[in-house]
Scaffold this motif. Structure first.
Motif, mmCIF file in Angstrom:
data_model
loop_
_atom_site.group_PDB
_atom_site.id
_atom_site.type_symbol
_atom_site.label_atom_id
_atom_site.label_comp_id
_atom_site.label_asym_id
_atom_site.label_seq_id
_atom_site.Cartn_x
_atom_site.Cartn_y
_atom_site.Cartn_z
ATOM 1 N N ARG A 166 -29.733 -11.835 7.819
ATOM 2 C CA ARG A 166 -29.608 -12.211 9.357
ATOM 3 C C ARG A 166 -28.639 -11.142 9.948
ATOM 4 O O ARG A 166 -27.920 -10.447 9.204
ATOM 5 N N TYR A 167 -28.412 -11.163 11.125
ATOM 6 C CA TYR A 167 -27.409 -10.388 11.878
ATOM 7 C C TYR A 167 -26.272 -10.996 11.832
ATOM 8 O O TYR A 167 -26.281 -12.302 11.733
ATOM 9 N N GLY A 168 -25.028 -10.456 11.887
ATOM 10 C CA GLY A 168 -23.918 -11.100 11.945
ATOM 11 C C GLY A 168 -23.342 -11.481 13.324
ATOM 12 O O GLY A 168 -23.945 -11.312 14.306
ATOM 13 N N THR A 169 -22.243 -12.131 13.566
ATOM 14 C CA THR A 169 -21.775 -12.512 14.891
ATOM 15 C C THR A 169 -20.476 -11.489 15.216
ATOM 16 O O THR A 169 -20.179 -10.804 14.407
ATOM 17 N N LEU A 170 -20.308 -11.515 16.486
ATOM 18 C CA LEU A 170 -18.947 -10.808 17.072
ATOM 19 C C LEU A 170 -17.666 -11.336 16.212
ATOM 20 O O LEU A 170 -17.025 -10.358 15.843
ATOM 21 N N ASP A 171 -17.488 -12.502 16.019
ATOM 22 C CA ASP A 171 -16.105 -12.890 15.352
ATOM 23 C C ASP A 171 -16.269 -12.471 13.840
ATOM 24 O O ASP A 171 -15.270 -12.311 13.168
ATOM 25 N N GLU A 172 -17.538 -12.373 13.256
ATOM 26 C CA GLU A 172 -17.716 -11.866 11.917
ATOM 27 C C GLU A 172 -17.217 -10.427 11.746
ATOM 28 O O GLU A 172 -16.934 -9.997 10.853
ATOM 29 N N GLN A 173 -17.619 -9.836 12.782
ATOM 30 C CA GLN A 173 -16.873 -8.504 12.887
ATOM 31 C C GLN A 173 -15.538 -8.132 13.217
ATOM 32 O O GLN A 173 -14.883 -7.506 12.675
ATOM 33 N N ALA A 174 -15.271 -8.818 14.252
ATOM 34 C CA ALA A 174 -13.680 -8.694 14.832
ATOM 35 C C ALA A 174 -12.900 -9.215 13.656
ATOM 36 O O ALA A 174 -11.676 -8.677 13.453
ATOM 37 N N GLY A 175 -13.006 -10.305 12.661
ATOM 38 C CA GLY A 175 -12.312 -10.769 11.934
ATOM 39 C C GLY A 175 -11.750 -9.582 10.804
ATOM 40 O O GLY A 175 -10.466 -9.450 10.645
ATOM 41 N N PRO A 176 -12.580 -8.928 10.213
ATOM 42 C CA PRO A 176 -12.296 -7.734 9.285
ATOM 43 C C PRO A 176 -11.473 -6.912 10.175
ATOM 44 O O PRO A 176 -10.450 -6.276 9.272
ATOM 45 N N ILE A 177 -11.814 -6.523 11.174
ATOM 46 C CA ILE A 177 -11.083 -5.538 11.981
ATOM 47 C C ILE A 177 -9.593 -5.955 12.031
ATOM 48 O O ILE A 177 -8.648 -5.030 11.657
ATOM 49 N N LEU A 178 -9.467 -7.036 12.309
ATOM 50 C CA LEU A 178 -8.064 -7.557 12.595
ATOM 51 C C LEU A 178 -7.167 -7.760 11.349
ATOM 52 O O LEU A 178 -5.978 -7.572 11.315
ATOM 53 N N PHE A 179 -7.952 -8.156 10.386
ATOM 54 C CA PHE A 179 -7.129 -8.124 8.895
ATOM 55 C C PHE A 179 -6.766 -6.909 8.814
ATOM 56 O O PHE A 179 -5.515 -6.890 8.236
ATOM 57 N N LEU A 180 -7.509 -5.789 8.884
ATOM 58 C CA LEU A 180 -7.270 -4.562 8.413
ATOM 59 C C LEU A 180 -5.934 -3.934 9.424
ATOM 60 O O LEU A 180 -5.226 -3.047 8.831
ATOM 61 N N ALA A 181 -6.132 -4.495 10.666
ATOM 62 C CA ALA A 181 -5.048 -4.072 11.296
ATOM 63 C C ALA A 181 -3.614 -4.649 11.311
ATOM 64 O O ALA A 181 -2.671 -4.130 11.685
ATOM 65 N N SER A 182 -3.634 -5.769 10.486
ATOM 66 C CA SER A 182 -2.519 -6.660 10.284
ATOM 67 C C SER A 182 -1.713 -6.179 9.403
ATOM 68 O O SER A 182 -2.100 -5.431 8.160
ATOM 69 N N ASP A 183 -0.367 -6.646 9.170
ATOM 70 C CA ASP A 183 0.285 -6.472 8.113
ATOM 71 C C ASP A 183 -0.053 -7.130 6.572
ATOM 72 O O ASP A 183 0.372 -6.681 5.669
ATOM 73 N N GLU A 184 -1.035 -8.064 6.527
ATOM 74 C CA GLU A 184 -1.784 -8.549 5.495
ATOM 75 C C GLU A 184 -2.511 -7.553 4.729
ATOM 76 O O GLU A 184 -2.734 -7.969 3.661
ATOM 77 N N ALA A 185 -2.793 -6.453 5.459
ATOM 78 C CA ALA A 185 -3.422 -5.285 4.713
ATOM 79 C C ALA A 185 -2.683 -4.086 4.289
ATOM 80 O O ALA A 185 -3.015 -2.939 4.456
ATOM 81 N N SER A 186 -1.209 -4.435 4.336
ATOM 82 C CA SER A 186 -0.376 -3.199 4.491
ATOM 83 C C SER A 186 -0.393 -2.503 3.067
ATOM 84 O O SER A 186 -0.068 -1.406 3.310
ATOM 85 N N TYR A 187 -0.997 -2.860 1.980
ATOM 86 C CA TYR A 187 -1.403 -1.908 0.829
ATOM 87 C C TYR A 187 -2.926 -1.749 0.851
ATOM 88 O O TYR A 187 -3.435 -1.274 -0.120
ATOM 89 N N ILE A 188 -3.564 -1.379 1.880
ATOM 90 C CA ILE A 188 -4.964 -1.020 1.980
ATOM 91 C C ILE A 188 -4.944 0.107 2.977
ATOM 92 O O ILE A 188 -4.707 -0.111 4.094
ATOM 93 N N THR A 189 -5.242 1.281 2.559
ATOM 94 C CA THR A 189 -5.685 2.375 3.279
ATOM 95 C C THR A 189 -6.776 3.310 2.738
ATOM 96 O O THR A 189 -7.128 3.457 1.459
ATOM 97 N N GLY A 190 -7.457 4.327 3.655
ATOM 98 C CA GLY A 190 -8.212 5.342 3.313
ATOM 99 C C GLY A 190 -9.613 4.417 2.836
ATOM 100 O O GLY A 190 -10.490 5.299 2.357
ATOM 101 N N VAL A 191 -9.852 3.506 3.057
ATOM 102 C CA VAL A 191 -11.298 2.714 2.763
ATOM 103 C C VAL A 191 -11.984 2.280 3.752
ATOM 104 O O VAL A 191 -11.552 2.191 4.732
ATOM 105 N N THR A 192 -13.356 2.226 3.783
ATOM 106 C CA THR A 192 -14.237 1.758 4.647
ATOM 107 C C THR A 192 -14.912 0.519 4.157
ATOM 108 O O THR A 192 -15.389 0.439 3.056
#
Length: 258
Positions: free
Chosen positions: A223-249
């Motif tokens: 199936r296709y994803g939803t807008l929220d299913e795409q926005a959620g991971p983007i916002l997680f990576l943008a947040s301090d919760e992902a402070s030890y994540i870099t250089g990955v797609t």
């Protein structure tokens, strides 16, 4: 949630689709958001954010040029004094057809649309992030780096992945994270401004259907994803919760790894 309280966020391509959902959700979590888009719908997004109690501004620039990207970043700094987070969301397939049917001018247009806005905006943002030794850049790539009937677009998004990996390595020790998501097929309302207003005259229906069928079949979820299913991971990576994540797609395609 207030992950972005007092954060200054620039979101490109934020008048509709994934970009709009990211901007609205970030504003709801406290971000001050600059909406960067050539579509007049950018003003509707600003109004919606303000009516919900958030803080947003908008700017109309051409992100396929260095001058436009530099102006967008400067606009955020002029309004709020800095840039904490940049979401590079501009891009998208203009044509859908086998590679032998692309004209050289169309290949150029696909690369300008889906590579240069990210390349230039990353560079422009660094002018404001490096002096502070702080910042997060989230690039929006695509699962379609491995897909049918979109070779020029795939090449451009492959470039986005390379930017993410290489730039992250350069600036990690200077306090800046660079990460990306690779969205798969996403259900979204009809575009306010079509990527290619002449698409019906320029490409066959079966060529586009090949993309749709391949997208669904390649996803484990079928199936296709939803807008929220795409926005959620983007916002997680943008947040301090992902402070030890870099250089990955991060693939966000229902199990399709691209």
């Amino acid at each position: 949630m207030t992950r972005f309280a007092n954060k200054i966020m620039v979101v490109t391509g934020a008048a509709q689709g994934i970009g709009r959902r990211v901007a609205e959700r970030a504003a709801g979590e406290g971000a001050r958001v600059l909406i960067v888009d050539r579509s007049p719908a950018r003003d509707e997004v600003v109004q919606a954010i303000r009516e919900a109690g958030g803080d947003a501004q908008a700017v109309n620039v051409d992100l396929e040029t260095w001058e436009g990207c530099a102006q967008a970043m400067q606009t955020a700094v002029d309004h709020w004094g800095r840039i904490d987070i940049l979401i590079n969301n501009v891009g998208g397939t203009i044509w859908a057809k086998p590679f032998e049917h692309y004209e050289p001018v169309q290949i150029d247009a696909e690369v300008r649309r889906s590579l240069f806005p990210t390349l230039y905006c990353c560079r422009a943002a660094l002018d404001h992030m490096l002096p502070r030794e702080a910042g997060v850049i989230v690039n929006v790539s695509s699962i379609a780096t491995r897909g049918l009937n979109r070779v020029p677009y795939a090449a451009a998004k492959g470039g986005v992945n390379a930017i993410t990996a290489s730039l992250a390595w350069e600036v990690a020790e200077r306090g800046i994270r660079v990460v990306a998501t690779a969205p798969g097929g996403t259900e979204a309302p009809p575009r306010v401004v079509p990527r290619n207003p002449n698409a019906e005259q320029e490409q066959r229906e079966d060529w586009y259907k090949t993309i749709v069928d391949q997208t669904i079949q390649s996803a484990l979820t079928k199936r296709y994803g939803t807008l929220d299913e795409q926005a959620g991971p983007i916002l997680f990576l943008a947040s301090d919760e992902a402070s030890y994540i870099t250089g990955v797609t991060l693939p966000v395609g229902g199990g399709d790894l691209g």
